[in-house]
Scaffold this motif. Structure first.
Motif, PDB file in Angstrom:
ATOM      1  N   LEU A   1      -6.761   5.464  -4.517  1.00 17.72           N
ATOM      2  CA  LEU A   1      -7.281   4.987  -3.076  1.00 17.72           C
ATOM      3  C   LEU A   1      -8.433   5.872  -2.454  1.00 17.72           C
ATOM      4  O   LEU A   1      -9.387   5.338  -1.879  1.00 17.72           O
TER       5      LEU A   1
ATOM      6  N   TYR B   1     -11.294   5.393   0.257  1.00 20.79           N
ATOM      7  CA  TYR B   1     -10.608   5.356   1.461  1.00 20.79           C
ATOM      8  C   TYR B   1     -10.444   6.748   1.922  1.00 20.79           C
ATOM      9  O   TYR B   1     -10.416   7.727   1.495  1.00 20.79           O
TER      10      TYR B   1
ATOM     11  N   GLU C   1      -6.385   6.455   6.088  1.00 19.98           N
ATOM     12  CA  GLU C   1      -6.363   5.078   5.716  1.00 19.98           C
ATOM     13  C   GLU C   1      -5.679   4.726   4.042  1.00 19.98           C
ATOM     14  O   GLU C   1      -4.611   3.948   3.988  1.00 19.98           O
TER      15      GLU C   1
ATOM     16  N   ILE D   1      -2.047   2.733   3.723  1.00 24.03           N
ATOM     17  CA  ILE D   1      -1.813   1.804   2.463  1.00 24.03           C
ATOM     18  C   ILE D   1      -0.512   2.102   1.624  1.00 24.03           C
ATOM     19  O   ILE D   1       0.240   1.395   1.469  1.00 24.03           O
TER      20      ILE D   1
ATOM     21  N   TYR E   1       2.644   0.070   1.044  1.00 21.63           N
ATOM     22  CA  TYR E   1       3.202  -0.495  -0.162  1.00 21.63           C
ATOM     23  C   TYR E   1       4.610  -0.033  -0.539  1.00 21.63           C
ATOM     24  O   TYR E   1       5.599  -0.862  -0.984  1.00 21.63           O
TER      25      TYR E   1
ATOM     26  N   TRP F   1      -5.199  -5.368  -5.175  1.00 26.25           N
ATOM     27  CA  TRP F   1      -4.294  -5.819  -4.189  1.00 26.25           C
ATOM     28  C   TRP F   1      -3.163  -6.797  -4.801  1.00 26.25           C
ATOM     29  O   TRP F   1      -2.204  -6.619  -4.498  1.00 26.25           O
TER      30      TRP F   1
ATOM     31  N   VAL G   1      -0.131  -6.276   2.101  1.00 25.89           N
ATOM     32  CA  VAL G   1      -0.592  -4.804   1.874  1.00 25.89           C
ATOM     33  C   VAL G   1      -2.051  -4.502   2.217  1.00 25.89           C
ATOM     34  O   VAL G   1      -2.234  -3.413   2.361  1.00 25.89           O
ATOM     35  N   GLN G   2      -2.727  -5.730   2.488  1.00 28.64           N
ATOM     36  CA  GLN G   2      -4.079  -5.410   2.898  1.00 28.64           C
ATOM     37  C   GLN G   2      -4.031  -5.398   4.482  1.00 28.64           C
ATOM     38  O   GLN G   2      -5.196  -4.781   5.172  1.00 28.64           O
TER      39      GLN G   2
ATOM     40  N   GLN H   1      -1.913  -3.575   6.934  1.00 29.42           N
ATOM     41  CA  GLN H   1      -0.640  -2.896   6.879  1.00 29.42           C
ATOM     42  C   GLN H   1       0.096  -2.905   8.226  1.00 29.42           C
ATOM     43  O   GLN H   1       1.365  -2.817   8.316  1.00 29.42           O
TER      44      GLN H   1
END
Length: 603
Positions: free
Chosen positions: A74, A80, A84, A88, A92, A148, A269-270, A272
């Motif tokens: 990530l 990210y 961030e 995420i 998850y 994703w 998941v996009q 959060q």
């Protein structure tokens, strides 16, 4: 530089990699040897146990192999920020612990455990292979949508597989079979073998040769597990089949629900924040629902026979708590007061009913709820391992050239080494009538997870923030976190099974999973606080250590408070009048039990 097929930075890295590869190969060949024997049983157990062992070992290999790399992927590939990426990661892992409640329920009512595991394994295999499509990197790359989708497939696949494969283990044995507990111990060795070797092998390949190699190997491992499970069907002796004849249309509709869940997880998941809203609102509603049953329906026989004044007060305060949590999760912090007032009134009603109307079943459920809430704190700190602690190890620790992701194996290795000693210690103390109560063990677990952070902070400060932290302190924090886990995780599983009435077994186990999900999401929020982009390395390290110091002291103080009130919680458990109806699977080590199932009892 050292070279043996692959190129390694040092002898330690080479030894770890090939040691893990040899261990994994040894378990694979040993499992193949066992399941191909002509005898129906090997080593005193049905061969189906070893089929499940191998399937679970490879599933955990794929999951933990991906997990070891995810935070780096990530940050370093999709670009990210630390904050961030941590959020995420937390969303998850939270969803991974929510979906087993649904997967277990659908298997229980319709699919049966075997078909649910098979469906979950297929989704997991696809998800892990999709992780290997990395594209060019950066958030503008359209391939990020494949990423994703991969996460969503892994989340839902875990929900169907994780909730049900351990149930099939129990079904291989009769209720009174003394081999049941050793069988679960053998089965959960597979979890830790897969977890330990994955972090080393996939972590090395992903960080040294490219993400696609680490993720691709994780996918290949899941494919091997799927093949074992399919070919080993005859050895399962017909266990895990649907509770009644399943029509093809109904079966396909269950798979359709699974695909709808994939789409929902792909979206969540996009985004959060939606996970936080789900956890906060549904969590408050779930707690209110369980307490409503425990405080009124069970003690009085029905809601109509319950005292209307206190019922109405509880319902009103529950509404306030749920409403407050919803708007707080939406970002309106002014509603925190509403949530606190509602929760406080619920507590008042609960205490009044405990004092005025005796009921042992209600008290046991309340004791279980207390431990569930404490577990959220534990998991919120323990699960820093895959996010902020992983990044800290990569950036601020003298690793002697070993890839940071490989350190994710330490926890699993410690569990394999220490779990037998903990089991023996509890047994020895029980014989001496000196075994700590379950809530006391929970307090000890929370204290140890806090001490782990404080030891790391002390070690880093002792050499100076401008000097790499000695690696021994990473081993120490994992040691304390693992001993804390062994005080809490298997103990909590056993407590849920012992304290929940038979008709609420699924609900209480679902709450245990939900607490793990909430803790994982909170872990992402805490890890986000350690992000310090745009400052020097020393300043960034100081930020992380400041957060770790704060959460460490909070955990220690919380753990002490739990220990202080543990005699009261133990009293609510009414162990002196608890009937001998222990549920199957209490000896599971290092992994929560299946949720959404109706546990059977030993006669």
């Amino acid at each position: 530089m050292y070279e043996f097929i692959f190129t390694f930075d040092n002898a330690w890295e080479m030894g770890l990699f090939w040691g893990a590869a040899i261990a994994l190969s040894g378990f694979l060949l040993g499992g193949l040897f066992i399941v191909t024997r002509p005898q129906p049983e090997v080593l005193g157990h049905p061969k189906g146990l070893f089929v499940l062992f191998l399937a679970e070992m490879w599933e955990r290999f794929s999951y933990y192999g991906m997990r070891a790399l995810l935070i780096f992927y990530l940050v370093q590939h999709w670009m990210y920020s630390d904050s961030e990426a941590s959020v995420i990661y937390g969303a998850y892992t939270a969803l991974v612990y929510i979906t087993p409640v649904i997967g277990g329920y659908l298997a229980d009512r319709y699919l049966g455990q075997r078909k649910a595991v098979l469906f979950g394994a297929i989704l997991l295999t696809l998800g892990h292979f999709f992780m290997a499509f990395e594209g060019g990197g950066g958030q503008e790359d359209p391939i990020i949508n494949v990423f994703w989708l991969a996460l969503a497939l892994i989340i839902v696949g875990s929900g169907f597989l994780k909730a049900n494969i351990s149930v099939i283990v129990g079904q291989l044995y009769s209720r009174t079979d003394i081999r049941r507990d050793p069988a679960y111990t053998i089965f959960y060795m597979g979890i830790n073998v897969g977890a330990a070797t994955a972090a080393i092998i996939c972590g090395f390949l992903g960080q040294t040769y490219g993400w696609q190699y680490g993720f691709g190997l994780a996918g290949f491992g899941m494919l091997i597990g799927l093949v074992f499970f399919v070919l080993g069907k005859p050895l399962l002796l017909g266990k895990g089949e649907p509770p009644k004849i399943l029509e093809k249309s109904r079966e396909l509709s269950m798979y359709g629900i699974g695909l709808v869940l994939v789409a929902m997880c792909w979206f969540m998941v996009q985004n959060q924040g939606l996970v936080g809203i789900l956890l906060g609102t549904f969590g408050a509603a779930l707690i209110a629902y369980v307490l409503y049953i425990a405080i009124f329906k069970l003690p009085y026989g029905s809601y109509a026979a319950s005292p209307s004044l206190w019922v109405n007060l509880f319902l009103g305060s529950s509404g306030l708590a749920i409403l407050g949590m919803f708007f707080t999760a939406m970002g309106n912090q002014s509603f925190q007061t509403v949530a606190v007032v509602g929760g406080s009134l619920m507590l008042v009603v609960m205490i009044q009913q405990i004092v005025s109307h005796a009921d042992e079943i209600r008290d046991r459920i309340i004791a279980a709820m207390f431990m569930i809430i404490v577990s959220i704190i534990f998991w919120a700190l323990f699960e820093q391992a895959g996010s902020s602690l992983n990044l800290f190890t990569d950036r601020h620790v003298d690793r002697a050239g070993i890839d940071a992701s490989m350190f994710q194996s330490i926890n699993a290795i410690y569990i394999v080494l220490l779990a037998p000693f903990f089991a023996a210690a509890w047994t020895w103390l029980a014989r001496k009538k000196a075994e700590p109560s379950a809530p006391m063990k929970f307090g000890l677990g929370v204290i140890q997870v806090g001490l782990g952070f404080l030891v790391l902070v002390w070690g880093a400060n002792s050499v100076g923030v401008d000097v790499p932290t000695p690696v021994i302190f990473i081993f120490l924090i994992y040691l304390l976190h693992t001993t804390g886990e062994l005080c809490l995780s298997p103990v909590g599983l056993s407590a849920m099974n012992r304290l929940a009435p038979a008709h609420m077994g699924s609900l209480m186990m679902g709450m245990w999973f939900f607490a793990s999900a909430t803790g994982n999401f909170a872990a992402g929020q805490i890890a986000a606080l350690t992000g310090a982009e745009g400052v020097s390395e020393e300043a960034g390290k100081a930020v992380v250590l400041g957060v770790y110091s704060t959460v460490g002291w909070v955990a220690v103080i919380t753990g002490i408070a739990v220990m202080v009130i543990s005699p009261l919680i133990k009293k609510l458990m009414h162990l002196d009048t608890l009937k001998d109806d222990d549920l199957e699977g209490q000896s599971e080590i290092g992994e929560p039990a299946a949720a959404g199932v109706h546990p059977t009892t030993k006669s």
